[in-house]
Design a protein around this motif. Structure first.
Motif, PDB file in Angstrom:
ATOM      1  N   THR A  59     -67.874 -17.068  38.154  1.00  0.00           N
ATOM      2  CA  THR A  59     -67.750 -18.042  37.079  1.00  0.00           C
ATOM      3  C   THR A  59     -67.786 -19.462  37.634  1.00  0.00           C
ATOM      4  OG1 THR A  59     -66.370 -16.501  35.829  1.00  0.00           O
ATOM      5  CG2 THR A  59     -66.355 -18.807  35.132  1.00  0.00           C
ATOM      6  N   PRO A  60     -68.791 -20.265  37.253  1.00  0.00           N
ATOM      7  CA  PRO A  60     -68.832 -21.652  37.725  1.00  0.00           C
ATOM      8  C   PRO A  60     -67.562 -22.402  37.330  1.00  0.00           C
ATOM      9  CG  PRO A  60     -70.885 -21.039  36.651  1.00  0.00           C
ATOM     10  CD  PRO A  60     -69.916 -19.943  36.365  1.00  0.00           C
ATOM     11  N   ARG A  61     -67.080 -23.210  38.220  1.00  0.00           N
ATOM     12  CA  ARG A  61     -65.823 -23.919  38.006  1.00  0.00           C
ATOM     13  C   ARG A  61     -66.053 -25.273  37.345  1.00  0.00           C
ATOM     14  NH1 ARG A  61     -60.963 -23.041  40.509  1.00  0.00           N
ATOM     15  NH2 ARG A  61     -61.992 -21.633  41.967  1.00  0.00           N
ATOM     16  N   VAL A  62     -65.302 -25.536  36.271  1.00  0.00           N
ATOM     17  CA  VAL A  62     -65.336 -26.833  35.613  1.00  0.00           C
ATOM     18  C   VAL A  62     -64.299 -27.736  36.267  1.00  0.00           C
ATOM     19  CG1 VAL A  62     -64.993 -28.067  33.433  1.00  0.00           C
ATOM     20  CG2 VAL A  62     -66.058 -25.794  33.432  1.00  0.00           C
ATOM     21  N   THR A  63     -64.680 -28.970  36.538  1.00  0.00           N
ATOM     22  CA  THR A  63     -63.770 -29.928  37.153  1.00  0.00           C
ATOM     23  C   THR A  63     -63.501 -31.058  36.156  1.00  0.00           C
ATOM     24  OG1 THR A  63     -64.736 -29.439  39.317  1.00  0.00           O
ATOM     25  CG2 THR A  63     -63.385 -31.408  39.151  1.00  0.00           C
ATOM     26  N   PHE A  78     -65.439 -34.547  32.373  1.00  0.00           N
ATOM     27  CA  PHE A  78     -65.592 -33.139  32.729  1.00  0.00           C
ATOM     28  C   PHE A  78     -66.911 -32.960  33.474  1.00  0.00           C
ATOM     29  CE2 PHE A  78     -62.679 -33.149  29.184  1.00  0.00           C
ATOM     30  CZ  PHE A  78     -61.740 -32.197  29.531  1.00  0.00           C
ATOM     31  N   PHE A  79     -66.838 -32.247  34.600  1.00  0.00           N
ATOM     32  CA  PHE A  79     -68.018 -31.965  35.410  1.00  0.00           C
ATOM     33  C   PHE A  79     -68.329 -30.473  35.319  1.00  0.00           C
ATOM     34  CE2 PHE A  79     -65.463 -35.325  37.348  1.00  0.00           C
ATOM     35  CZ  PHE A  79     -66.368 -36.375  37.413  1.00  0.00           C
ATOM     36  N   LEU A  80     -69.555 -30.140  34.925  1.00  0.00           N
ATOM     37  CA  LEU A  80     -69.947 -28.742  34.763  1.00  0.00           C
ATOM     38  C   LEU A  80     -71.184 -28.441  35.605  1.00  0.00           C
ATOM     39  CD1 LEU A  80     -68.757 -29.812  31.847  1.00  0.00           C
ATOM     40  CD2 LEU A  80     -69.516 -27.580  31.061  1.00  0.00           C
ATOM     41  N   PRO A  81     -71.087 -27.519  36.573  1.00  0.00           N
ATOM     42  CA  PRO A  81     -72.282 -27.069  37.283  1.00  0.00           C
ATOM     43  C   PRO A  81     -73.136 -26.218  36.346  1.00  0.00           C
ATOM     44  CG  PRO A  81     -70.379 -25.793  37.976  1.00  0.00           C
ATOM     45  CD  PRO A  81     -69.863 -26.869  37.063  1.00  0.00           C
ATOM     46  N   PRO A  82     -74.376 -25.917  36.693  1.00  0.00           N
ATOM     47  CA  PRO A  82     -75.247 -25.133  35.815  1.00  0.00           C
ATOM     48  C   PRO A  82     -74.600 -23.820  35.380  1.00  0.00           C
ATOM     49  CG  PRO A  82     -76.498 -26.024  37.635  1.00  0.00           C
ATOM     50  CD  PRO A  82     -75.062 -26.330  37.935  1.00  0.00           C
ATOM     51  N   THR A  83     -74.758 -23.484  34.101  1.00  0.00           N
ATOM     52  CA  THR A  83     -74.250 -22.278  33.417  1.00  0.00           C
ATOM     53  C   THR A  83     -72.744 -22.314  33.178  1.00  0.00           C
ATOM     54  OG1 THR A  83     -73.803 -20.820  35.325  1.00  0.00           O
ATOM     55  CG2 THR A  83     -76.087 -20.920  34.499  1.00  0.00           C
ATOM     56  N   ALA A  84     -72.043 -23.339  33.624  1.00  0.00           N
ATOM     57  CA  ALA A  84     -70.601 -23.423  33.367  1.00  0.00           C
ATOM     58  C   ALA A  84     -70.349 -23.594  31.872  1.00  0.00           C
ATOM     59  CB  ALA A  84     -69.982 -24.579  34.138  1.00  0.00           C
ATOM     60  N   VAL A  85     -69.225 -23.048  31.398  1.00  0.00           N
ATOM     61  CA  VAL A  85     -68.917 -23.058  29.975  1.00  0.00           C
ATOM     62  C   VAL A  85     -67.491 -23.546  29.737  1.00  0.00           C
ATOM     63  CG1 VAL A  85     -68.613 -21.633  27.904  1.00  0.00           C
ATOM     64  CG2 VAL A  85     -70.492 -21.142  29.494  1.00  0.00           C
ATOM     65  N   ILE A  86     -67.336 -24.443  28.776  1.00  0.00           N
ATOM     66  CA  ILE A  86     -66.024 -24.737  28.190  1.00  0.00           C
ATOM     67  C   ILE A  86     -66.063 -24.085  26.814  1.00  0.00           C
ATOM     68  CG2 ILE A  86     -64.411 -26.502  27.405  1.00  0.00           C
ATOM     69  CD1 ILE A  86     -65.561 -28.411  29.426  1.00  0.00           C
ATOM     70  N   PRO A  87     -65.339 -22.984  26.633  1.00  0.00           N
ATOM     71  CA  PRO A  87     -65.474 -22.192  25.402  1.00  0.00           C
ATOM     72  C   PRO A  87     -64.984 -22.924  24.156  1.00  0.00           C
ATOM     73  CG  PRO A  87     -63.643 -21.384  26.734  1.00  0.00           C
ATOM     74  CD  PRO A  87     -64.348 -22.413  27.566  1.00  0.00           C
ATOM     75  N   LEU A  88     -65.278 -22.337  23.000  1.00  0.00           N
ATOM     76  CA  LEU A  88     -64.868 -22.928  21.726  1.00  0.00           C
ATOM     77  C   LEU A  88     -63.381 -23.259  21.741  1.00  0.00           C
ATOM     78  CD1 LEU A  88     -66.694 -20.819  18.963  1.00  0.00           C
ATOM     79  CD2 LEU A  88     -66.920 -23.292  19.345  1.00  0.00           C
ATOM     80  N   HIS A  89     -63.056 -24.497  21.436  1.00  0.00           N
ATOM     81  CA  HIS A  89     -61.664 -24.940  21.403  1.00  0.00           C
ATOM     82  C   HIS A  89     -61.528 -26.046  20.369  1.00  0.00           C
ATOM     83  CE1 HIS A  89     -63.754 -27.681  24.121  1.00  0.00           C
ATOM     84  NE2 HIS A  89     -62.812 -28.578  23.850  1.00  0.00           N
ATOM     85  N   LEU A 221     -61.937 -18.740  32.604  1.00  0.00           N
ATOM     86  CA  LEU A 221     -62.109 -20.185  32.505  1.00  0.00           C
ATOM     87  C   LEU A 221     -61.456 -20.832  33.723  1.00  0.00           C
ATOM     88  CD1 LEU A 221     -62.945 -22.772  31.067  1.00  0.00           C
ATOM     89  CD2 LEU A 221     -60.826 -22.649  29.735  1.00  0.00           C
ATOM     90  N   LYS A 222     -62.265 -21.354  34.596  1.00  0.00           N
ATOM     91  CA  LYS A 222     -61.765 -21.978  35.817  1.00  0.00           C
ATOM     92  C   LYS A 222     -61.942 -23.484  35.713  1.00  0.00           C
ATOM     93  CE  LYS A 222     -62.889 -17.954  38.688  1.00  0.00           C
ATOM     94  NZ  LYS A 222     -63.614 -17.467  39.884  1.00  0.00           N
ATOM     95  N   MET A 223     -60.823 -24.205  35.594  1.00  0.00           N
ATOM     96  CA  MET A 223     -60.863 -25.654  35.465  1.00  0.00           C
ATOM     97  C   MET A 223     -59.928 -26.278  36.477  1.00  0.00           C
ATOM     98  SD  MET A 223     -60.559 -27.974  31.998  1.00  0.00           S
ATOM     99  CE  MET A 223     -61.822 -26.974  31.217  1.00  0.00           C
ATOM    100  N   GLU A 224     -60.454 -27.176  37.249  1.00  0.00           N
ATOM    101  CA  GLU A 224     -59.695 -27.796  38.330  1.00  0.00           C
ATOM    102  C   GLU A 224     -59.606 -29.302  38.118  1.00  0.00           C
ATOM    103  OE1 GLU A 224     -59.912 -28.261  43.228  1.00  0.00           O
ATOM    104  OE2 GLU A 224     -61.363 -27.039  42.141  1.00  0.00           O
ATOM    105  N   GLY A 225     -58.427 -29.864  38.268  1.00  0.00           N
ATOM    106  CA  GLY A 225     -58.237 -31.300  38.136  1.00  0.00           C
ATOM    107  C   GLY A 225     -58.382 -31.999  39.475  1.00  0.00           C
ATOM    108  N   VAL A 226     -59.047 -33.134  39.466  1.00  0.00           N
ATOM    109  CA  VAL A 226     -59.214 -33.922  40.685  1.00  0.00           C
ATOM    110  C   VAL A 226     -58.854 -35.378  40.392  1.00  0.00           C
ATOM    111  CG1 VAL A 226     -61.003 -32.426  41.648  1.00  0.00           C
ATOM    112  CG2 VAL A 226     -61.651 -34.354  40.198  1.00  0.00           C
ATOM    113  N   GLU A 227     -58.566 -36.113  41.439  1.00  0.00           N
ATOM    114  CA  GLU A 227     -58.219 -37.519  41.292  1.00  0.00           C
ATOM    115  C   GLU A 227     -59.448 -38.338  40.916  1.00  0.00           C
ATOM    116  OE1 GLU A 227     -56.346 -41.201  43.975  1.00  0.00           O
ATOM    117  OE2 GLU A 227     -56.691 -39.198  44.853  1.00  0.00           O
ATOM    118  N   TYR A 228     -59.256 -39.281  40.013  1.00  0.00           N
ATOM    119  CA  TYR A 228     -60.350 -40.184  39.632  1.00  0.00           C
ATOM    120  C   TYR A 228     -60.523 -41.240  40.717  1.00  0.00           C
ATOM    121  CZ  TYR A 228     -62.869 -43.930  37.250  1.00  0.00           C
ATOM    122  OH  TYR A 228     -63.779 -44.897  36.919  1.00  0.00           O
ATOM    123  N   LEU A 229     -61.748 -41.364  41.234  1.00  0.00           N
ATOM    124  CA  LEU A 229     -62.022 -42.289  42.332  1.00  0.00           C
ATOM    125  C   LEU A 229     -63.075 -43.335  41.973  1.00  0.00           C
ATOM    126  CD1 LEU A 229     -62.113 -39.713  45.276  1.00  0.00           C
ATOM    127  CD2 LEU A 229     -60.220 -41.210  44.608  1.00  0.00           C
TER     128      LEU A 229
END
Length: 238
Positions: A59-63, A78-89, A221-229
């Motif tokens: 599963t591609p990871r959303v950042t 939100f950063f999405l690599p190819p085929t990554a999905v943020i499902p209906l919400h 659903l794999k979502m990872e938080g990163v620091e804004y730079l």
């Protein structure tokens, strides 16, 4: 700096929970967002966010990175690599501006059909609710900003990355479990699937509607938080 202009305008426009910006303020924010480019938040297509970590990763990871957040609004990317999905919400009680900064993304969005009615299928444990399809197409940057409201404009939506994507979301107010604005996930089912508890033949216009079933947050659903730079904003207290 465009980002600073966006922030200052958000401070003026968003008045807190239970409020919706008037049309002139919506147009003000939309105009700023429509003019924004990836470099305004320090982005390029070469960032590691868009690269899969491993060919074996299923599963591609959303950042996600948060530029700013307060009780009235938040700015997130939100950063999405190819085929990554943020499902209906959903976005309960929120006005949301979504600006696709990079890539091509398929967006599917629904609004609830009024009056609110629940219909049960032949499976008693499954309760679904009728929704009207508002969007179901691919958007490619640069494109206009989409706006959704608490009860209209596609409040329930899903993102699927066709190519590496970055989308800037302005949420007013932001999610808050304490204030009963938690995120709920859904699965959509064809409108022809149920009618008073039984399947039926599709009718004209059925493709404009769907049954939405509330589900738990998908385990994949794999979502990872990163620091804004990226470029920084100046948060002046008035």
């Amino acid at each position: 700096m465009v980002l600073q202009k966006l922030f200052d305008s958000c401070r003026e426009v968003f008045k807190g929970p239970g409020t919706v910006p008037p049309p002139q303020d919506v147009q003000k924010l939309r105009k700023i967002l429509d003019s924004m480019k990836p470099e305004d938040v320090g982005l390029s297509k070469d960032l590691l966010f868009f690269k899969p970590r491993s060919v074996l990763e299923e599963t591609p990871r959303v950042t996600c990175t948060t530029i700013y957040k307060c009780k009235n609004f938040s700015l997130c990317i939100f950063f999405l690599p190819p085929t990554a999905v943020i499902p209906l919400h959903n976005h309960p009680g929120m006005t949301v501006f979504s600006k696709l900064l990079l890539g091509s993304m398929h967006i599917k969005a629904y609004d609830w059909v009024d009056p609110v009615k629940h219909s049960e299928s032949s499976m008693p444990s499954l309760i679904v609710r009728l929704a009207r399809l508002k969007a179901n197409s691919v958007f490619t940057a640069p494109c206009n900003t989409s706006v959704l409201y608490p009860t209209s404009g596609g409040n329930i939506h899903a993102f699927t990355a066709v190519t590496p994507c970055a989308v800037l979301d302005v949420l007013g107010p932001p999610y808050s479990e304490e204030d009963d604005r938690d995120c709920t996930y859904y699965r959509d089912l064809p409108c022809s699937s149920w009618s008073d508890g039984s399947a039926r033949e599709p009718k004209e216009g059925d493709d404009c509607y769907g049954w939405l079933e509330e589900i738990e947050m998908p385990k994949d659903l794999k979502m990872e938080g990163v620091e804004y730079l990226g470029p920084q904003i100046i948060d002046t207290v008035y």
